[in-house]
Design a protein around this motif. Structure first.
Motif, PDB file in Angstrom:
ATOM      1  N   ASN A  96       0.922  -1.126   0.082  1.00  0.00           N
ATOM      2  CA  ASN A  96      -0.045  -0.018   0.066  1.00  0.00           C
ATOM      3  C   ASN A  96       0.868   1.305   0.066  1.00  0.00           C
ATOM      4  O   ASN A  96       0.627   2.143  -0.722  1.00  0.00           O
ATOM      5  CB  ASN A  96      -0.940   0.151   1.248  1.00  0.00           C
ATOM      6  N   LYS A  97       1.914   1.167   0.732  1.00  0.00           N
ATOM      7  CA  LYS A  97       2.968   2.207   0.729  1.00  0.00           C
ATOM      8  C   LYS A  97       3.410   2.675  -0.674  1.00  0.00           C
ATOM      9  O   LYS A  97       3.492   3.932  -1.060  1.00  0.00           O
ATOM     10  CB  LYS A  97       3.971   1.786   1.581  1.00  0.00           C
ATOM     11  N   SER A  98       3.734   1.605  -1.121  1.00  0.00           N
ATOM     12  CA  SER A  98       4.568   1.681  -2.646  1.00  0.00           C
ATOM     13  C   SER A  98       3.535   2.559  -3.681  1.00  0.00           C
ATOM     14  O   SER A  98       3.854   2.917  -4.455  1.00  0.00           O
ATOM     15  CB  SER A  98       4.711   0.382  -3.355  1.00  0.00           C
ATOM     16  N   VAL A  99       2.131   2.459  -3.370  1.00  0.00           N
ATOM     17  CA  VAL A  99       1.102   3.008  -4.442  1.00  0.00           C
ATOM     18  C   VAL A  99       1.149   4.338  -4.388  1.00  0.00           C
ATOM     19  O   VAL A  99       1.063   5.191  -5.257  1.00  0.00           O
ATOM     20  CB  VAL A  99      -0.442   2.393  -3.975  1.00  0.00           C
ATOM     21  N   ASP A 100       1.460   5.141  -2.952  1.00  0.00           N
ATOM     22  CA  ASP A 100       1.135   6.659  -2.886  1.00  0.00           C
ATOM     23  C   ASP A 100       2.523   7.187  -2.629  1.00  0.00           C
ATOM     24  O   ASP A 100       2.478   8.384  -2.518  1.00  0.00           O
ATOM     25  CB  ASP A 100       0.172   6.867  -1.852  1.00  0.00           C
ATOM     26  N   HIS A 101       3.530   6.387  -2.749  1.00  0.00           N
ATOM     27  CA  HIS A 101       4.889   7.128  -2.371  1.00  0.00           C
ATOM     28  C   HIS A 101       5.915   6.803  -3.325  1.00  0.00           C
ATOM     29  O   HIS A 101       5.921   5.804  -4.098  1.00  0.00           O
ATOM     30  CB  HIS A 101       5.353   6.635  -0.967  1.00  0.00           C
ATOM     31  N   SER A 102       7.300   7.832  -3.321  1.00  0.00           N
ATOM     32  CA  SER A 102       8.136   7.407  -4.187  1.00  0.00           C
ATOM     33  C   SER A 102       8.768   6.099  -3.940  1.00  0.00           C
ATOM     34  O   SER A 102       8.585   5.507  -2.701  1.00  0.00           O
ATOM     35  CB  SER A 102       9.359   8.446  -3.874  1.00  0.00           C
ATOM     36  N   GLN A 122      12.069   2.219   1.831  1.00  0.00           N
ATOM     37  CA  GLN A 122      12.584   2.622   3.276  1.00  0.00           C
ATOM     38  C   GLN A 122      11.579   1.757   4.214  1.00  0.00           C
ATOM     39  O   GLN A 122      12.028   1.273   5.299  1.00  0.00           O
ATOM     40  CB  GLN A 122      12.798   3.794   3.751  1.00  0.00           C
ATOM     41  N   PHE A 123      10.396   2.204   3.952  1.00  0.00           N
ATOM     42  CA  PHE A 123       9.562   1.459   4.607  1.00  0.00           C
ATOM     43  C   PHE A 123       9.493  -0.237   4.601  1.00  0.00           C
ATOM     44  O   PHE A 123       9.341  -0.762   5.596  1.00  0.00           O
ATOM     45  CB  PHE A 123       7.802   1.963   4.045  1.00  0.00           C
TER      46      PHE A 123
END
Ligand code: HXC
Length: 258
Positions: free
Chosen positions: A213-219, A225-226
């Motif tokens: 999910n993080k990868s969808v909205d972040h660089s 890093q997450f």
């Protein structure tokens, strides 16, 4: 099995099932139904007996959208004060995997509900669409955003502007649907997938969902890093020790979700 006014729920094989249950109005999602879906999901998210969830309709329809009769007389200020979309936002915070099992129509707010799930299994004859344009409105629970992220700007605009229904095959080719099967096999296929995920190391399943999910909205950099922190975090779990020791000892691991 538990019955509320708008949904039926039960747990089998550690999979929590929510069946939308307003058949007389093709499962139109009224506000009560959205609240009951969220209350159930959040309770299961804290319940060790549930490892995955399925949202489904009946053999004829997933749902024909938000309840038009309920919102017909709303105005901008009443909607602002009602602030109903905070409930939809909470769906994004459910940590356990959610699969939408779709037969028949999956329209408007119901398509948004299915798009908010993690995976989708659909009948070969399922139909997806955003007919809001025909009502003089537009999607309001993430439809324009999620569809665009999945299929790109031009394709999303075409479906949103025409209000036409897309086939399950098109939805699969465009990353909306994971699997299509014969209509009578939809629930079984969703259960098969849910059981498989429910048998995986629970903390890994959880951390993977967060990282994806993080990868969808972040660089890429931020998301990586997450991902790394979640990878490190799993090395504090008993399941990581168990999984790796089991591999070395050539036996099946027994995961505990700890
Ligand atoms: C309220 C609905 C409904 C809906 C169907 N019904 N969809 N009631 N809200 N979204 C009711 C009908 O009024 C009817 O009630 C009964 O269900 C059966 O529907 P029919 O139209 O007779 O069935 P059929 O001819 O098979 O047509 C199926 C259909 C059509 C093509 C799916 O029902 C339809 O177009 N529905 C609306 C689809 C739609 O516009 N969805 C987007 C909603 S807006 P009676 O009492 O007459 O038997 C939206 C915004 C989301 O979702 C915003 C964020 C939450």
């Amino acid at each position: 099995m538990s019955n509320t006014t708008t949904i039926k729920t039960w747990v089998e094989d550690h999979v929590g099932v929510i069946q939308l249950n307003r058949p007389k109005v093709l499962n139109a999602l009224n506000r009560q139904m959205v609240s009951e879906i969220l209350e159930t999901m959040e309770a299961w998210d804290r319940d060790d007996d549930v490892a995955a969830m399925i949202v489904t309709g009946n053999s004829k329809v997933f749902a024909a959208g938000a309840d038009i009769a309920e919102m017909a007389e709303d105005d901008s200020i009443s909607l602002e004060l009602l602030n109903q979309f905070t409930e939809w936002d909470r769906l994004a915070w459910v940590k356990k995997p959610i699969i939408a099992a779709v037969n028949g129509y999956c329209l408007g707010g119901a398509f948004e509900l299915a798009l908010s799930c993690d995976l989708m299994v659909a009948a070969e004859n399922a139909q997806f669409g955003f007919p809001e344009i025909n009502l003089g409105v537009m999607p309001g629970a993430g439809g324009t955003v999620r569809l665009t992220k999945l299929m790109g700007r031009a394709k999303a605009l075409e479906w949103l502007w025409t209000g036409d229904y897309m086939t399950a095959e098109f939805a699969k080719e465009n990353g909306v649907v994971n699997r299509t099967v014969a209509p009578e096999l939809v629930f079984e296929e969703a259960m098969k997938l849910a059981r498989k995920i429910a048998n995986q190391a629970p903390l890994s399943v959880r951390m993977i969902k967060e990282a994806v999910n993080k990868s969808v909205d972040h660089s890429i950099y931020d998301a990586m890093q997450f991902e790394r922190k979640n990878f490190y975090m799993l090395f504090s779990s008993e399941d990581q020790k168990e999984g790796m020791r089991a591999f070395v000892e050539k036996r099946n691991p027994q995961f505990k979700g700890k």
